[in-house]
Design an enzyme around this catalytic site. Structure first.
Site, PDB file in Angstrom:
ATOM      1  N   HIS A  59      49.720  41.922  20.992  1.00  0.00           N
ATOM      2  CA  HIS A  59      49.300  41.333  22.273  1.00  0.00           C
ATOM      3  C   HIS A  59      48.958  39.866  22.081  1.00  0.00           C
ATOM      4  O   HIS A  59      47.939  39.526  21.478  1.00  0.00           O
ATOM      5  CB  HIS A  59      48.103  42.098  22.840  1.00  0.00           C
ATOM      6  CG  HIS A  59      47.779  41.734  24.252  1.00  0.00           C
ATOM      7  ND1 HIS A  59      48.649  41.986  25.297  1.00  0.00           N
ATOM      8  CD2 HIS A  59      46.708  41.126  24.806  1.00  0.00           C
ATOM      9  CE1 HIS A  59      48.114  41.553  26.427  1.00  0.00           C
ATOM     10  NE2 HIS A  59      46.935  41.021  26.163  1.00  0.00           N
ATOM     11  N   ARG A  82      37.874  32.903  32.295  1.00  0.00           N
ATOM     12  CA  ARG A  82      39.180  32.902  32.952  1.00  0.00           C
ATOM     13  C   ARG A  82      39.426  31.594  33.700  1.00  0.00           C
ATOM     14  O   ARG A  82      40.558  31.118  33.771  1.00  0.00           O
ATOM     15  CB  ARG A  82      39.297  34.106  33.898  1.00  0.00           C
ATOM     16  CG  ARG A  82      40.725  34.329  34.356  1.00  0.00           C
ATOM     17  CD  ARG A  82      40.870  35.582  35.192  1.00  0.00           C
ATOM     18  NE  ARG A  82      40.297  35.404  36.520  1.00  0.00           N
ATOM     19  CZ  ARG A  82      40.655  36.127  37.588  1.00  0.00           C
ATOM     20  NH1 ARG A  82      41.559  37.089  37.473  1.00  0.00           N
ATOM     21  NH2 ARG A  82      40.092  35.922  38.755  1.00  0.00           N
ATOM     22  N   HIS A 203      50.742  43.536  34.849  1.00  0.00           N
ATOM     23  CA  HIS A 203      49.597  42.732  34.416  1.00  0.00           C
ATOM     24  C   HIS A 203      48.329  43.568  34.347  1.00  0.00           C
ATOM     25  O   HIS A 203      47.632  43.558  33.341  1.00  0.00           O
ATOM     26  CB  HIS A 203      49.381  41.497  35.293  1.00  0.00           C
ATOM     27  CG  HIS A 203      48.209  40.700  34.809  1.00  0.00           C
ATOM     28  ND1 HIS A 203      46.923  40.952  35.233  1.00  0.00           N
ATOM     29  CD2 HIS A 203      48.113  39.721  33.868  1.00  0.00           C
ATOM     30  CE1 HIS A 203      46.099  40.136  34.572  1.00  0.00           C
ATOM     31  NE2 HIS A 203      46.798  39.385  33.765  1.00  0.00           N
ATOM     32  N   HIS A 267      43.643  46.846  25.387  1.00  0.00           N
ATOM     33  CA  HIS A 267      42.176  46.876  25.479  1.00  0.00           C
ATOM     34  C   HIS A 267      41.662  48.318  25.624  1.00  0.00           C
ATOM     35  O   HIS A 267      41.007  48.810  24.748  1.00  0.00           O
ATOM     36  CB  HIS A 267      41.609  45.995  26.604  1.00  0.00           C
ATOM     37  CG  HIS A 267      42.024  44.575  26.515  1.00  0.00           C
ATOM     38  ND1 HIS A 267      41.792  43.825  25.399  1.00  0.00           N
ATOM     39  CD2 HIS A 267      42.702  43.766  27.395  1.00  0.00           C
ATOM     40  CE1 HIS A 267      42.276  42.602  25.576  1.00  0.00           C
ATOM     41  NE2 HIS A 267      42.838  42.530  26.765  1.00  0.00           N
ATOM     42  N   ASP A 318      45.610  38.487  21.006  1.00  0.00           N
ATOM     43  CA  ASP A 318      45.378  38.251  22.438  1.00  0.00           C
ATOM     44  C   ASP A 318      45.093  36.791  22.767  1.00  0.00           C
ATOM     45  O   ASP A 318      46.013  36.002  22.946  1.00  0.00           O
ATOM     46  CB  ASP A 318      44.247  39.186  22.904  1.00  0.00           C
ATOM     47  CG  ASP A 318      44.014  39.155  24.409  1.00  0.00           C
ATOM     48  OD1 ASP A 318      44.784  38.487  25.116  1.00  0.00           O
ATOM     49  OD2 ASP A 318      43.067  39.807  24.881  1.00  0.00           O
TER      50      ASP A 318
END
Ligand SMILES: [Zn+2]
Length: 444
Positions: A59, A82, A203, A267, A318
């Site tokens: 990932h 974010r 997503h 996750h 990630d």
């Protein structure tokens, strides 16, 4: 022409140490794996330390590499992080993305990663305008992987909504294709090759409605392609999903036909007992990203429970807060220790399996991840005499690697029979550090 490497010590399936192993490679695959070879055969390159299969970073969001050390100082949550991530996403072009991803994938190669699963949703120009080549950004990632000498599975991500019942807004406009038909048309124009494979991603339960999840799952099913999905990383996404649909995100994916052995849930942090049974019972893989999950204060996913229930476990870096699959691997065990106040949930062998054979399968490279005849010749030599790994007996080499080695202990990396890293230096990208500096500076 066949080429031979001679390993002082190699980790052969199923989890067996072997001294004096000659690996012969022909046309990118192992043509011979000979044990009990006491000295290097004539012309063979000598590999010191422990030789393991190439690792898979299942990932990756390559552009998050530009955030390293910039987002680590603030208070806040996943959601405040974010906002900063979106600010970087807004500035990328196909050219700057190629430069950043090339350097990032080269960093991965230096860490012993030979395959990358790139969860790619930054598809379009700012505001959502389609580039002349609608796959300009995805092609930049593929080219970056080629230049860095690693395999790439481009997990083209369908991302249509900003939240349950909400449109895409601002920076998110770059992610959207409008609908699943247009996503399908664009993705079908991507072409795999010897080192590039194409997969799909949903997503999250925020970004697609159930019928759209089903469309993406059907696309992947028709092509026997990997299907990845961000799953229950945050409690808020579970709550929004339950409020809108009366189902957990896992339940929603099950209803959409999106679970199964080619699916990887990334996750899988906040799950119910039913979720664990649905994932394990369908052999859906799970990808843990512990260094990101701890950086973002996500929580600790039930990796061992999922594994016991039937889910293969793989690993990803990630957000690239660090790129070190050994660190991801041991964190799976060490986080479990902190949570349970007990030791010994995962063996070193199981952790290396997650980094290698399980990871390669999770990104659709089932023919990599094992040192056996016929497999892709992807392998890594890890120093057993560095200041971190020295002192372990040979019998405990796997434990030394899983619990003490870092990316800096990777000495040699071979991908498809081609040497990409030698003596700890990237052969194709001469100064990875300088390229990372230039690529991240360009985005400030
Ligand atoms: Zn992610």
């Amino acid at each position: 022409m066949p080429v031979t490497w001679w390993c002082e010590l190699a980790w052969l399936p199923p989890g067996r140490l072997s001294r004096g192993v000659a690996l012969t490679v022909d046309d990118g695959r192992f043509s011979e794996v000979r044990e009990g070879v006491v000295a290097p055969p004539p012309g063979a390159a000598r590999l010191r330390g422990l030789v393991i299969p190439g690792m898979a970073n299942v990932h990756s969001h390559a552009f998050h590499r530009a955030l390293r050390a910039r987002t680590q100082r603030e208070r806040g949550t996943f959601w405040t992080w974010r906002q900063q991530m979106y600010a970087t996403a807004e500035r990328l072009t196909p050219d700057s993305y190629l430069a950043l991803a090339r350097a990032t994938y080269a960093e991965m190669a230096l860490a012993g990663i030979t395959s990358v699963g790139e969860f790619h949703y930054l598809h379009h120009a700012p505001g959502g305008a389609v580039y002349d080549d609608a796959n300009a950004m995805g092609e930049a990632l593929c080219e970056a992987a080629r230049q860095a000498g690693v395999r790439l599975t481009l997990l083209d991500t369908c991302y249509l909504h900003g939240g349950v019942g909400q449109p895409l807004e601002g920076p998110q406009l770059r992610f959207g294709d409008g609908d699943t038909a247009r996503w399908t048309d664009r993705v079908d124009a991507l072409k795999p090759d010897a080192t590039i494979r194409i997969g799909a991603a949903i997503h999250s339960s925020r970004a697609l409605r159930p019928e759209e999840m089903a469309d993406v799952a059907a696309w992947a099913g028709d092509r026997a392609a990997p299907l990845h999905v961000h799953l229950s990383e945050q409690r808020a996404e579970n709550e929004a999903c339950l409020a809108a649909y009366g189902r957990t995100p896992t339940g929603l994916l099950a209803d959409a036909g999106a679970l199964g052995s080619r699916t990887v849930a990334v996750h899988a942090t906040h799950l119910t007992g039913d979720d664990v049974r649905l994932l394990g019972g369908s052999s859906t893989g799970v990808c843990m990203c512990p260094t990101t999950e701890r950086d973002l204060a996500d929580g600790i996913g039930p990796a061992r429970q999922l594994f016991t229930a039937g889910s293969p476990v793989s690993l990803g870096s990630d957000s690239h807060a660090v790129i070190d699959l050994f660190e991801e691997a041991r964190a799976v065990e060490l986080d479990e220790r902190l949570r349970t106040e007990e030791r010994g949930h995962w063996s070193a062998q199981e952790l290396l399996d997650a980094a290698t054979v399980a990871g390669q399968a999770a990104v659709g490279w089932q023919d990599s991840g094992r040192l056996v005849v016929g497999a892709l010749a992807d392998f890594v030599a890890v120093d057993l005499a560095s200041v971190r790994t020295a002192g372990a007996t040979e019998a405990k080499a796997v434990e030394a690697v899983a619990f003490a080695a870092t990316a800096a202990d990777v000495r040699t990396v071979v991908v498809g029979g081609r040497t990409v890293v030698e003596a700890g230096r990237h052969v194709l990208v001469p100064d990875v550090g300088a390229e990372l500096v230039a690529a991240t500076e360009a985005l400030r």
